[in-house]
Design an enzyme around this catalytic site. Structure first.
Site, short mmCIF file in Angstrom:
data_model
loop_
_atom_site.label_atom_id
_atom_site.label_comp_id
_atom_site.label_asym_id
_atom_site.label_seq_id
_atom_site.Cartn_x
_atom_site.Cartn_y
_atom_site.Cartn_z
N CYS A 42 14.51 -31.26 42.86
CA CYS A 42 15.63 -30.98 43.71
C CYS A 42 15.73 -32.09 44.73
CB CYS A 42 15.76 -29.73 44.19
SG CYS A 42 15.58 -28.61 42.75
N TYR A 277 1.85 -17.59 26.75
CA TYR A 277 3.03 -17.25 27.58
C TYR A 277 3.72 -18.59 27.95
CZ TYR A 277 -0.16 -13.48 29.11
OH TYR A 277 -0.90 -12.21 29.23
#
Length: 447
Positions: A42, A277
Site C-alpha cells: 500500500c 489454514y
C-alpha cells in the site's frame, strides 16, 4: 512440530509471529517467492509520489531479523510448486532451480492474490507495469528515469490506480486515467461521492476517461500509445491497476475446498483439510450485513486473519468475524473512506434504504485550517446504519472506524443522533459532522 507458511505478506508473517508469541517451541518456516519481505504494498504509490523517500524505507524487517529475534526461518526467492496433503509435504524450488521437500504438521496458505491483466493487445510490450510488489515499484521508477518518460496511462480508477495517478502527476508526468466503470472508486463510493474525488483530480491536472475500456496498447517493441474509444493517446508507459484475483492454485493442488470466490475457510481460518489454514487475499469471507460470501483484499483483514490462524495453531481458540470491508485512502489533500453498503450496492440487492448527507468543516469555523468534509450515511428500513462514505481534508479514518463499530453493533439513527462526541475548536466542530448526516436522514423519515 513444524508450521510451514507459504507467503510473506501481512497475513503470512502475522500468522508466523502469532504462533511464536504463544508457542516458543514449534518450528516455523516461511517460504516466499519474494526477495524482500515485511513491507507494505500500500505504500508503493507514496514512494512513487516522493512523500516516502525510498523503497528501502517501507521494508520493516529482514529475514535475518525474524531468525534472530523470533526464531522464524524465512526462505526467500523460493517457490512452492506442489502440496501433498496426504503425506504433509510441500515441494519447493529455489532461485537456482533446486527442488526440495519440506514436511509440515501445520500448513498455512498465505498466497495472496495475483494482478488481473485484461487480455488486450500490447499488454506484453516493454513499458507496461503492474503494481503489486516492491519490485514493481522499483521497476516503474527505473523505467521513468531511464526512458525520460513524460506521459503515462493508468488503467483502473480504484484506490491503487488513483494513488498511482496522483503520485506520477506529482513526479512531473502527464497522466491519463482510463476506467471502464462510469465513476472512479466504484468499489466503495457512490457516484455522487466519487464525483468529488474526480473533480479534485481533474483540478490537479489529471485527465480521466470513464465508461470506456482500454482497447489496446500500441507500440513496436515498447509502449507508444493507448487506444480508447477508437482514439489514440500518446503515452510512454502504462500502469495496469485493473484489480487482483485470489491465488488459489496451491489450495487446489492440496485438495482444499474452493468456495464461490476463493478458498473456503472456517471461522478459525481452517480449510476443509484440518491441518491446513489459509489467510489473506486468497480466502473468501462473509459480509456482515448481507451474510453473503465476498472478498476482502485489505492488509488489515489479512493481519486479523493471521492472528486468528496463529492463535488456533498455537492451541488458543480464536475466530474471525464477518467483514464490513472498511477502507480508507489518501490521494493528495483528500482522505477518502467507506464502510458497509453503498446506496448502489443496497439497491442492487433490493435493500430499502434511507440516505443522510452533510457537508461541514473539520474544525470550528473560526479556527484556522479547517477543511471541508462530505459525509453520506446509509440506513436500512429499521433505521440502523449499514453504510458510510466520507471524503474530506482530514480526520476521515477515525470517523469511518466509528461508523464501522456502529454498524457492527447495529446502532440506529436515533441512537447515533444522541451519541456523545468530543469537541475542541482545533480538532472538531461543536456539532459533529456525522450527527448532521444522521439528522438529515431523520428529517427525511419525518417528512
Amino acid at each position: 512440530m513444524r508450521a510451514v507458511i507459504v507467503g510473506s505478506g501481512a497475513g503470512g508473517l502475522t500468522t508466523a509471529s502469532t504462533i511464536r508469541k504463544y508457542d516458543k517451541d514449534i518450528e516455523i518456516v516461511v517460504v516466499t517467492k519474494e526477495k524482500e519481505i515485511a513491507y507494505s504494498p500500500c505504500a508503493i504509490p507514496y514512494v512513487i509520489e516522493g512523500v516516502i523517500k525510498s523503497f528501502d524505507d517501507i521494508v520493516m524487517h529482514t529475514p535475518e531479523y525474524y531468525k534472530k529475534e523470533r526464531n522464524i526461518e524465512i526462505l526467500t526467492e523460493t517457490t512452492v510448486i506442489d502440496v501433498n496433503s496426504k503425506e504433509n509435504k510441500i515441494m519447493c524450488i529455489d532461485k537456482e532451480g533446486n527442488k526440495f521437500e519440506i514436511d509440515y504438521d501445520y500448513l498455512v496458505l498465505a498466497t495472496g492474490a495475483v494482478p488481473f491483466i485484461p487480455p488486450i493487445e500490447g499488454k506484453d510490450l516493454e513499458g507496461v507495469f503492474k503494481v503489486r510488489t516492491i519490485e514493481d515499484g522499483r521497476n516503474i521508477l527505473k523505467y521513468i528515469e531511464e526512458n525520460n518518460c513524460r506521459k503515462v496511462a493508468v488503467v483502473g480508477a480504484g484506490a491503487i490506480g488513483l494513488e498511482m495517478a496522483y503520485g506520477l502527476k506529482k513526479r512531473g508526468l502527464e497522466v491519463l486515467v482510463i476506467e471502464m466503470a462510469p465513476q472512479v472508486l466504484p468499489r466503495f463510493l457512490d457516484p455522487d461521492m466519487a464525483e468529488i474525488v474526480q473533480k479534485y483530480l481533474e483540478k490537479e491536472g489529471i485527465k480521466i476517461i470513464l465508461s470506456k475500456p482500454l482497447e489496446k496498447i500500441v507500440g513496436k517493441d515498447r509502449v507508444e500509445a493507448v487506444c480508447v474509444d477508437n482514439k489514440l493517446y500518446d503515452v510512454d508507459m502504462v500502469i495496469m491497476a485493473t484489480g487482483v484475483r485470489p491465488n488459489i492454485e496451491l489450495a487446489k493442488k492440496a485438495g482444499c475446498k474452493i468456495g464461490k470466490y476463493a478458498i473456503e475457510v472456517s471461522e478459525k481460518m481452517q480449510t476443509s483439510i484440518p491441518n491446513i489454514y489459509a489467510v489473506g487475499d486468497c480466502v473468501e469471507v462473509t459480509d456482515f450485513i448481507t451474510g453473503e460470501k465476498t472478498l476482502s483484499p485489505f492488509g488489515s483483514t489479512a493481519v486479523r486473519q493471521g492472528v486468528v490462524a496463529g492463535k488456533n495453531i498455537a492451541g488458543i481458540e480464536a475466530k474471525f468475524y464477518p467483514v464490513l470491508n472498511s477502507a480508507v485512502s489518501k490521494i493528495g489533500d483528500l482522505e477518502i473512506g467507506g464502510t458497509g453498503l453503498t446506496a448502489f450496492s443496497a439497491n442492487l440487492k433490493r435493500i430499502p434504504i434511507i440516505i443522510g448527507k452533510a457537508t461541514a468543516l473539520t474544525r470550528a469555523r473560526y479556527y484556522p485550517g479547517g477543511k471541508r468534509i462530505d459525509i453520506k450515511m446509509i440506513f436500512n428500513e429499521d433505521c440502523r446504519v449499514v453504510g458510510c462514505q466520507i471524503v474530506g481534508g482530514e480526520r476521515v479514518a477515525e470517523r469511518i472506524d466509528a461508523m464501522s463499530i456502529a454498524i457492527f453493533k447495529k446502532v440506529t439513527a436515533e441512537e447515533l443522533a444522541n451519541m456523545e462526541f468530543c469537541y475542541a475548536p482545533p480538532v472538531s466542530m461543536v456539532y459533529e459532522p456525522l450527527s448532521l448526516a444522521v439528522e438529515d436522514a431523520l428529517n427525511k423519515l419525518i417528512k
